[in-house]
Write a protein that holds these residues in place. Structure first.
Motif, PDB file in Angstrom:
ATOM      1  N   HIS A  15       0.866  -1.174   0.000  1.00 59.44           N
ATOM      2  CA  HIS A  15       0.000   0.000   0.000  1.00 59.44           C
ATOM      3  C   HIS A  15       0.905   1.227   0.000  1.00 59.44           C
ATOM      4  N   TYR A  16       0.809   2.016  -0.999  1.00 62.27           N
ATOM      5  CA  TYR A  16       1.697   3.166  -1.165  1.00 62.27           C
ATOM      6  C   TYR A  16       1.090   4.381  -0.472  1.00 62.27           C
ATOM      7  N   THR A  17       1.081   4.361   0.831  1.00 68.17           N
ATOM      8  CA  THR A  17       0.428   5.421   1.607  1.00 68.17           C
ATOM      9  C   THR A  17       1.399   6.196   2.485  1.00 68.17           C
ATOM     10  N   GLN A  18       2.674   5.870   2.415  1.00 69.84           N
ATOM     11  CA  GLN A  18       3.639   6.511   3.305  1.00 69.84           C
ATOM     12  C   GLN A  18       4.337   7.689   2.624  1.00 69.84           C
ATOM     13  N   THR A  19       4.770   8.617   3.450  1.00 69.10           N
ATOM     14  CA  THR A  19       5.545   9.766   2.997  1.00 69.10           C
ATOM     15  C   THR A  19       6.918   9.676   3.641  1.00 69.10           C
TER      16      THR A  19
END
Length: 114
Positions: free
Chosen positions: A4-8
């Motif tokens: 899940h590409y939800t991180q910064t």
């Protein structure tokens, strides 16, 4: 494994230090590092190791993965701020291709404590 590409994360790149004779050293000036914020990546746990030699050391590994089609200006020697930790880029950054086109980028990261 589902990503899940939800991180910064924040990419840090520091200039090399110049000694008093004008020679560039292999040390970096992290106080003068540039900061680049990157959104929508995935940072996941990777391998870890412990050493109990003269002092106990724990090396914790992480893996940064980008979305399809996304590349990062990231190189060995850079650092990444992720998950409240400052992580070192561990080795070369992998740029995966598929059908002759860039598919995604992966980087191994490490944190050394102890």
């Amino acid at each position: 494994m589902t990503l899940h590409y939800t991180q910064t994360v924040v990419l840090l790149r520091a200039p090399f230090i110049t000694d008093r004779y004008g020679n560039t050293t292999s040390d970096r000036d992290w106080d003068r590092s540039t900061r680049t914020t990157v959104r929508r990546v995935s940072v996941q746990p990777d391998t870890s190791a412990e050493d109990t030699g003269d002092r106990p050391v724990v090396v914790t590994g992480w893996r940064l993965v980008t979305r399809t089609g996304v590349d990062l200006d990231l190189a060995p020697g850079d650092r990444v701020v992720a998950l409240g930790r400052v992580l070192d880029v561990d080795g070369d950054v992998a740029r995966w291709t598929l059908g002759g086109r860039h598919h995604h980028t992966e980087a191994r990261l490490k944190e050394v404590s102890g």
